[in-house]
Write an enzyme that holds these catalytic residues in place. Structure first.
Site, PDB file in Angstrom:
ATOM      1  CD  GLU A 147      -3.132  -0.826   2.166  1.00 23.92           C
ATOM      2  OE1 GLU A 147      -2.803  -0.324   3.246  1.00 23.92           O
ATOM      3  OE2 GLU A 147      -4.292  -1.168   1.897  1.00 23.92           O
ATOM      4  CD  GLU A 172      -4.418  -5.853   2.850  1.00 26.40           C
ATOM      5  OE1 GLU A 172      -5.147  -5.104   3.533  1.00 26.40           O
ATOM      6  OE2 GLU A 172      -3.199  -5.707   2.758  1.00 26.40           O
TER       7      GLU A 172
END
Ligand code: GAL
Length: 751
Positions: A390, A455
């Site tokens: 991320e 995710e």
């Protein structure tokens, strides 16, 4: 010349949780040091409500050992599989090495510094403080970097002309034939030029040699490393598959001297024109979860037995064919088990959102190199993660990480995880966190293919094992909806949910008590209701028939029946991989249903949804509920719940009744308070108090309060064989006593 010796160096360490300038020296007063084995945590902690400052300190480890006279002409090196975070290694008072970063292994050469036939002291100064200069740190990360020499330590004794690495890969794989390439890295510490030949022998699972190949004679100058490539064909290879993860052994030796064994699987992987993943030419929709290597009380310092067990839980209890080692390389033994059971892996470099300066990036390149060097031969690994989880774009940095991974391993695709749909796509596969729409049936696609969802879900609906049943069922239902959306998508290669297990974290994350409750199981690996949604997706032929009622048997209507105000009918979800399920209340059938493929049309095995009549007036107290699963019209699985009238007894269930007396092996003991039927009580929070007799150690809180009716402690061995008795007591309930045997350990230990 004898073969290579790989010795277990985990035992007989001395440990002190403080820093002192002279702890590297040979002669010091060691009376205040504690005797420990590794994997070791620098600090045992409760499973929640503790602080990172508890383990962020400098500690020292010391190990006395005799360097045998017969090793004199050999090479001796110590391998640390993982020490958190900055380790300085001293031998007999002299500093030999420094390693930064807790997730990758390092090897320290001892050969020239050893006192032959005498006592030597290896000392480790371990700095487990926060290190913004070392990835993943820089800014706060959503997981804890527990201190300690928390993975295995090995002593390697080999010839001085030795194999540094052997990288083995399979190519042009078909059922008829495969080409196996083996690259041996040979290092010469003999002090003069050497001639050598590399020989590889391929063995099947019965130890039969199938192929043997030798290189031509090679020369290597003193102090050099040389790579030697050998290629051979295997006819009718037994392919490594998810349901038949066949492993070959390759025995490699140099000129009848140094030798190493590698386990390999022959298989082909690729992302095809339709952006889907293929294993051996067949599409596999990747489904799985993220795993943190975090365990209660011990942090990361868990022995191989439970590293391996996590792989089993992922595959057999959580229905995974794929997993992500979020957000760093994980234990070698975990990956070994993934190879053995057929569980695909995406492994990534350490990092979380933050990108540091040039020296920080240099450590990232090193981490990628160490990760690929260590894990090249695992057939289970299908992608290398070369971006910090991320993080924002940094084209220069990620062009380099990507090129590095490709250079070190041209056989595997690279990937990287973003939360952005639009981002420089430099790798082969786009990893995308989709937290928003999947449970509602919509997907938020990134702008690139091939992609997978790295995710989903957990963050949007954190659920504790002791939350009310309505929330737990809703968590399960959202998992079913997300999976349904993923199976519907024809261009998404797969998805890993956030996350498999609850884990400890820092205050800004998690849910107030240093636990992040996004898992399908709690931190003790006890499944929440949602775990059964995933378990039920695996076909009965591949695993076994199962049926599970997602409901506690309580006569409480509002909590238990979300839809009560809409016609007084309670909705009961049953998760099963059977074709039909019949649900009984008090022996009375509520119908025999097919799975709900209207609400979940794309799921391999949709939930079964029963409408169960309840009325306020004259409401019945249900005392017994049973679900029966049918395949081909025949009963295949059965699940029963009975009403609990009173708490009756403490129950202790050890996963293993025999463990090894090496000071680090252990067994989990699941603790519950049970009713007259032996069922755990989902709302019980009572504390259980333990007494342990015998040569073992209780790892965990004592007394320990139940969470959602259950919790767990560990019993760890010491170096003494014998029998340990663990007793659990609670109020005036029947107590429980179990025995665990500590037996002579396997392996060859450094004395
Ligand atoms: C994601 C992140 C995970 C975890 C999760 C929340 O954004 O990638 O590591 O922090 O959020 O639990």
């Amino acid at each position: 010349m004898p073969c290579r010796e790989l010795l277990n160096f985990n035992t007989k360490w001395l440990y002190i949780p403080e820093d002192c300038g002279n702890y590297s020296q040979v002669s010091i007063d060691e009376s205040s040091f504690e005797k420990v084995s590794v994997p070791h945590t620098n600090k045992l902690h409760p499973h929640n409500y503790f602080c990172e400052h508890d383990y962020q300190f400098v500690s020292w480890y010391r190990r006395h050992f005799t360097a045998k006279e017969e090793w004199k002409d050999r090479r001796v090196a110590v391998e640390f599989e993982g020490a958190m975070i900055v380790a300085e290694i001293f031998l007999n008072g002299e500093k030999l090495f420094e390693h930064k970063g807790g997730y990758t292994p390092f090897t320290v050469e001892l050969t020239d510094k050893l006192l032959w036939g005498k006592d030597n002291v290896l000392a480790v100064r371990l700095d487990s403080c926060c290190h913004p200069d070392v990835p993943p740190e820089g800014e706060i990360v959503d997981y804890m970097l527990f201190g300690g020499i928390y993975r295995n330590v090995n002593l390697v004794v080999s010839d001085r002309l030795y194999l540094e690495h052997v990288f083995i890969s399979s190519h042009d794989v078909t059922e008829e034939k495969a080409v196996v390439k083996a690259i041996a890295s040979v290092n010469n510490k003999m002090g003069s030029e050497q001639d050598f030949v590399v020989t590889h022998r391929l063995l099947d699972q019965d130890g039969k040699v199938i192929r043997e190949i030798s290189s031509r004679e090679e020369q290597i100058a003193a102090g050099e490393t040389k790579q030697v490539l050998c290629e051979f064909e295997v006819n009718h290879p037994h392919l490594w598959n998810l349901n038949d993860p066949f492993l070959y052994t390759v025995k490699t030796e140099i000129s009848g001297q140094d030798n190493v064994e590698s386990r390999i699987g022959i298989r082909s992987i690729r992302f095809n024109e339709n952006s889907l993943f293929e294993l051996n030419g067949k599409v596999v929709k990747l489904t799985g979860h993220n795993r943190h290597q975090n365990f209660p009380y011990l942090g990361g310092a868990m022995c191989d037995r439970y590293q391996r067990e996590d792989a089993d839980i992922l595959k057999y209890q959580l229905g995974c064919n794929f997993m992500r080692t979020s957000h760093y390389p994980q234990a070698k033994s975990f990956l070994d088990r993934c190879d053995e059971i057929g569980l695909l892996v995406f492994e990534e470099l350490p990092g979380w959102q933050f990108i540091g300066d040039e020296s920080w990036k240099q450590l990232c390149y090193q981490n990628i190199t160490d990760m690929i060097y260590r894990d090249y031969n695992h057939p289970s690994i299908i992608m290398w993660g070369v971006r910090i989880n991320e993080s924002l774009d940094d084209d220069d940095f990620y062009t380099k990480t990507n090129a590095l991974a490709h250079e070190l391993d041209p056989t595997r695709p690279t990937t990287g995880v973003r939360y952005l749909r639009e981002s420089s796509f430099l790798e082969d596969v786009y990893g995308f966190n989709d937290y928003h729409l999947a449970p509602k049936g919509e997907l938020r696609r990134p702008n690139y293919h091939p992609y997978f969802v790295s995710e989903y879900l957990g963050v949007m609906f954190p659920t504790k094992s002791y939350d009310n049943i309505g929330r737990q069922v809703e968590f399960a239902r959202r998992h079913a909806s997300s999976l349904n959306a993923f199976y519907r998508s024809s261009d998404m290669a797969g998805a890993t949910g956030w996350s498999a297990f609850d884990y400890n974290t820092h205050i800004p994350f998690g849910h107030g008590d240093r636990v992040c409750y996004h898992g399908l199981t709690d931190i003790f690996r006890i499944p929440k209701l949602a775990a059964y949604v995933h378990q039920s997706q695996v076909d009965a032929k591949e695993s076994k028939p199962m049926v599970f009622i997602a409901k506690y048997l309580v006569p409480a209507y509002f909590e238990d029946h979300e839809e009560l105000d809409q016609g007084y009918r309670g909705r009961t979800y049953v998760f099963s991989n059977c074709e039909e399920v019949e649900l009984f209340f008090e022996g009375e059938s509520m119908g025999r249903l097919k799975p709900d493929d209207k609400a979940f049309p794309y799921l391999p095995h949709p939930p079964f949804v029963f409408e169960v009549p309840y009325t306020f007036q004259g409401m019945r107290e249900t005392t017994h509920m049973e679900a029966v699963g049918y395949i081909d019209g025949k009963e295949a699985a059965r699940f029963e719940r009975k009403i609990s009238v009173r708490a009756r007894a403490v129950k202790l269930e050890a996963d293993y009744s025999t463990i090894e007396a090496n000071g680090y092996d252990l067994t989990r003991v699941v603790v519950s308070v049970v009713d007259e039927h032996g069922q755990y009580l989902p709302f019980c929070q009572l504390p259980v108090t333990f007494t342990l007799e015998g040569p073992g150690e209780l790892i965990g809180e004592n007394p320990l309060g139940m969470e959602g009716g259950r919790a767990a402690v560990y019993v760890r061995s010491t170096m003494e064989t014998g029998v340990v008795k663990l007793t659990g007591k609670c109020r005036d309930l029947d107590s429980c006593e179990i025995q665990i045997n500590f037996v002579k350990p396997n392996g060859t230990f450094v004395s």
